[in-house]
Design a protein around this motif. Sequence first.
Motif, PDB file in Angstrom:
ATOM      1  N   ARG A 104       0.936  -1.135  -0.141  1.00 39.38           N
ATOM      2  CA  ARG A 104      -0.067  -0.044   0.057  1.00 39.38           C
ATOM      3  C   ARG A 104       0.873   1.311   0.116  1.00 39.38           C
ATOM      4  N   ARG A 105       2.035   1.211   0.751  1.00 37.85           N
ATOM      5  CA  ARG A 105       2.903   2.468   0.756  1.00 37.85           C
ATOM      6  C   ARG A 105       3.325   2.854  -0.514  1.00 37.85           C
ATOM      7  N   ASP A 106       3.677   1.857  -1.486  1.00 40.94           N
ATOM      8  CA  ASP A 106       4.300   2.368  -2.671  1.00 40.94           C
ATOM      9  C   ASP A 106       3.555   2.057  -3.961  1.00 40.94           C
ATOM     10  N   ARG A 107       2.165   1.633  -3.569  1.00 40.90           N
ATOM     11  CA  ARG A 107       1.189   1.320  -4.579  1.00 40.90           C
ATOM     12  C   ARG A 107       1.754   0.124  -5.491  1.00 40.90           C
ATOM     13  N   LEU A 108       2.131  -0.856  -5.047  1.00 40.79           N
ATOM     14  CA  LEU A 108       2.473  -2.055  -5.866  1.00 40.79           C
ATOM     15  C   LEU A 108       1.388  -3.268  -5.825  1.00 40.79           C
ATOM     16  N   ASN A 109       0.933  -3.278  -7.013  1.00 42.57           N
ATOM     17  CA  ASN A 109      -0.335  -4.032  -7.140  1.00 42.57           C
ATOM     18  C   ASN A 109      -0.031  -5.708  -7.905  1.00 42.57           C
ATOM     19  N   ILE A 110      -0.831  -6.317  -7.375  1.00 43.25           N
ATOM     20  CA  ILE A 110      -0.879  -7.701  -8.232  1.00 43.25           C
ATOM     21  C   ILE A 110      -2.112  -7.646  -8.994  1.00 43.25           C
ATOM     22  N   ARG A 111      -2.061  -7.888 -10.289  1.00 44.71           N
ATOM     23  CA  ARG A 111      -3.276  -7.701 -10.962  1.00 44.71           C
ATOM     24  C   ARG A 111      -3.735  -9.178 -11.420  1.00 44.71           C
ATOM     25  N   LEU A 112      -4.958  -9.416 -11.735  1.00 48.10           N
ATOM     26  CA  LEU A 112      -5.534 -10.759 -12.150  1.00 48.10           C
ATOM     27  C   LEU A 112      -6.546 -10.102 -13.318  1.00 48.10           C
ATOM     28  N   ASP A 113      -6.284 -10.328 -14.384  1.00 49.47           N
ATOM     29  CA  ASP A 113      -7.175  -9.857 -15.589  1.00 49.47           C
ATOM     30  C   ASP A 113      -7.842 -11.080 -16.509  1.00 49.47           C
ATOM     31  N   TYR A 114      -8.956 -11.015 -17.053  1.00 48.25           N
ATOM     32  CA  TYR A 114      -9.249 -11.731 -17.990  1.00 48.25           C
ATOM     33  C   TYR A 114      -9.813 -11.045 -19.275  1.00 48.25           C
ATOM     34  N   ALA A 115      -9.066 -11.530 -20.354  1.00 45.65           N
ATOM     35  CA  ALA A 115      -8.873 -10.599 -21.613  1.00 45.65           C
ATOM     36  C   ALA A 115      -9.130 -11.536 -22.878  1.00 45.65           C
ATOM     37  N   GLY A 116      -9.573 -11.022 -23.832  1.00 45.78           N
ATOM     38  CA  GLY A 116      -9.644 -11.776 -25.435  1.00 45.78           C
ATOM     39  C   GLY A 116      -9.494 -10.642 -26.191  1.00 45.78           C
ATOM     40  N   GLY A 117      -9.521 -11.168 -27.631  1.00 47.15           N
ATOM     41  CA  GLY A 117      -9.101 -10.351 -28.638  1.00 47.15           C
ATOM     42  C   GLY A 117      -9.183 -10.900 -30.034  1.00 47.15           C
ATOM     43  N   SER A 118      -8.954 -10.240 -30.967  1.00 43.36           N
ATOM     44  CA  SER A 118      -9.036 -10.741 -32.388  1.00 43.36           C
ATOM     45  C   SER A 118      -8.305 -12.051 -32.492  1.00 43.36           C
ATOM     46  N   ASN A 119      -8.779 -13.251 -32.903  1.00 43.07           N
ATOM     47  CA  ASN A 119      -8.018 -14.244 -33.155  1.00 43.07           C
ATOM     48  C   ASN A 119      -7.341 -14.906 -32.070  1.00 43.07           C
ATOM     49  N   SER A 120      -8.045 -14.432 -30.841  1.00 45.65           N
ATOM     50  CA  SER A 120      -7.511 -14.978 -29.670  1.00 45.65           C
ATOM     51  C   SER A 120      -8.571 -15.374 -28.772  1.00 45.65           C
ATOM     52  N   PRO A 121      -8.703 -16.532 -28.214  1.00 47.77           N
ATOM     53  CA  PRO A 121      -9.648 -16.756 -27.101  1.00 47.77           C
ATOM     54  C   PRO A 121      -9.193 -16.142 -25.670  1.00 47.77           C
ATOM     55  N   GLY A 122     -10.321 -16.044 -25.033  1.00 48.52           N
ATOM     56  CA  GLY A 122     -10.066 -15.144 -23.784  1.00 48.52           C
ATOM     57  C   GLY A 122      -9.094 -16.193 -22.781  1.00 48.52           C
ATOM     58  N   THR A 123      -8.604 -15.377 -21.783  1.00 54.83           N
ATOM     59  CA  THR A 123      -7.813 -16.142 -20.990  1.00 54.83           C
ATOM     60  C   THR A 123      -7.503 -15.227 -19.702  1.00 54.83           C
ATOM     61  N   PHE A 124      -6.895 -16.091 -18.716  1.00 55.83           N
ATOM     62  CA  PHE A 124      -6.358 -15.013 -17.378  1.00 55.83           C
ATOM     63  C   PHE A 124      -4.981 -14.790 -17.386  1.00 55.83           C
ATOM     64  N   PHE A 125      -4.807 -13.425 -17.073  1.00 53.92           N
ATOM     65  CA  PHE A 125      -3.230 -13.087 -16.720  1.00 53.92           C
ATOM     66  C   PHE A 125      -3.165 -12.654 -15.579  1.00 53.92           C
ATOM     67  N   LEU A 126      -2.034 -13.107 -14.761  1.00 58.86           N
ATOM     68  CA  LEU A 126      -1.838 -12.716 -13.452  1.00 58.86           C
ATOM     69  C   LEU A 126      -0.368 -12.093 -13.472  1.00 58.86           C
ATOM     70  N   ALA A 127      -0.072 -11.000 -12.931  1.00 57.59           N
ATOM     71  CA  ALA A 127       1.121 -10.089 -13.246  1.00 57.59           C
ATOM     72  C   ALA A 127       1.530  -9.328 -12.103  1.00 57.59           C
ATOM     73  N   LEU A 128       2.431  -8.865 -11.866  1.00 58.61           N
ATOM     74  CA  LEU A 128       2.935  -7.845 -10.673  1.00 58.61           C
ATOM     75  C   LEU A 128       2.967  -6.420 -11.329  1.00 58.61           C
ATOM     76  N   GLY A 129       2.321  -5.544 -10.747  1.00 55.85           N
ATOM     77  CA  GLY A 129       2.228  -4.224 -11.436  1.00 55.85           C
ATOM     78  C   GLY A 129       1.096  -3.959 -12.383  1.00 55.85           C
ATOM     79  N   GLU A 130       0.927  -2.583 -12.643  1.00 58.08           N
ATOM     80  CA  GLU A 130      -0.155  -2.239 -13.622  1.00 58.08           C
ATOM     81  C   GLU A 130       0.435  -2.578 -15.173  1.00 58.08           C
ATOM     82  N   ALA A 131      -0.357  -2.713 -16.095  1.00 64.41           N
ATOM     83  CA  ALA A 131      -0.162  -3.077 -17.431  1.00 64.41           C
ATOM     84  C   ALA A 131       0.742  -1.763 -18.039  1.00 64.41           C
ATOM     85  N   PHE A 132       0.344  -0.622 -17.581  1.00 59.81           N
ATOM     86  CA  PHE A 132       1.286   0.326 -18.404  1.00 59.81           C
ATOM     87  C   PHE A 132       0.992   1.418 -17.355  1.00 59.81           C
TER      88      PHE A 132
END
Length: 402
Positions: free
Chosen positions: A374-402
């Motif tokens: 919380r002090r340094d705003r470091l997040n762990i993110r869990l996203d579900y996303a899909g797109g053109s010619n790509s099926p939806g899937t989960f992404f787990l990563a450290l920090g914001e996407a940008f």
Amino acid sequence: MRFLCSVLALCLLPLFGSAQVTPIDSAAGSTAPPPPTSRTGIRGWFEPRDKPNLIPLPFVFAQQETGFAGGLSILPVWRFGKDTTVRKSNARLFAWVSQEGQSTAQLTHTIFTKGEKLLFSGELSHYNQELFFYGIGNETSRSRESTLSYKLLIFDQKALARVRPNLFAGVRYRLTNTTDIEPVGTDNEGRLHSFLSDPRVSARERQNTFVSGFGPAVLYDSRDNVLATYRGWFVDAYGTVNRRWTGSDFHFTRYQLDVRHFRPLFGSTNTILALNFIGQFHGGNVPFRELGGMAENLSSALFNYASIMRGIYELRFRDRQTVAFQGEIRQKLFWRIDGAVFAGVGEVGNRVSDLELDKTKIAGGAGLRFRFNRRDRLNIRLDYAGGSNSPGTFFLALGEAF
């Protein structure tokens, strides 16, 4: 990189999250602060509350190409000196090994020196992995999905000096060494591997490839926090030349522009609008591994640690010219939990003139964030996303996407 599960890491979040809370003196009736202590050596570089935390965080994950894998990650955040107007530096060191024998070791960093007089940002990484290859271009077919194995060494470093507040200028050097390139099996329909049959992949590119280049870099960075920004601008522009005299096997030039803007909505930081434009353009003979592409995650320093077009498989579309625009709304929910919705559009092409509106790819999704620090705003993110010619899937990563 797509992390489909991380059970051990999630179970340990409360433990490591609490380790980030600054202790508060609970002694009652104190009439004077304790006498100052003399800190020498490395301990003297930081204020006690701003020293880096080196506690390792274990994680496990699974994805189609690797099977199950596990590793450790260290995520120090710190500030040099006592001046609180200096933004905090950060680094990420992680390594993992999979049951299929694949592995990654990566060190990334963004370092502000005292007074923000200098800024260093980059990575040192080694990958031994298998990824899907679909060919080169904006209209590649899922039926051409083929497994490609290779080892990759990356050294990418920006060294910038402050010209005025928030404005930096300097040089960027990038080295990549791609070895042991091995097409595995056939494509999805049993035809010749797409890496061997694509007419835009030359015989020379199928051999070991060493790329080395450098050039000028300019950065304007007024973000209030580089890990999870509430407000500010980030504008990064650079160009690199790769020639025989720089040590490169391939001769080409790269120009890149990365623009980001962040602002609170509705009068508070509970809701943040984040916008990002990426343009990467090449001239000359570019080897396949150096082509721009959507969903670029493997070489994190190349796009300043951004995840581009989440929902499209990593480098599903790649070519000499790349443009992408993405936006995200980040919403405070409760306790340490935040939510986000995001979408992006982008395209790749051999020439700039090939970029046409009706060929645009789309991607989008939604996710949750856990405020690990919380002090340094470091997040762990869990996203579900899909797109053109790509099926939806989960992404787990450290920090914001940008």
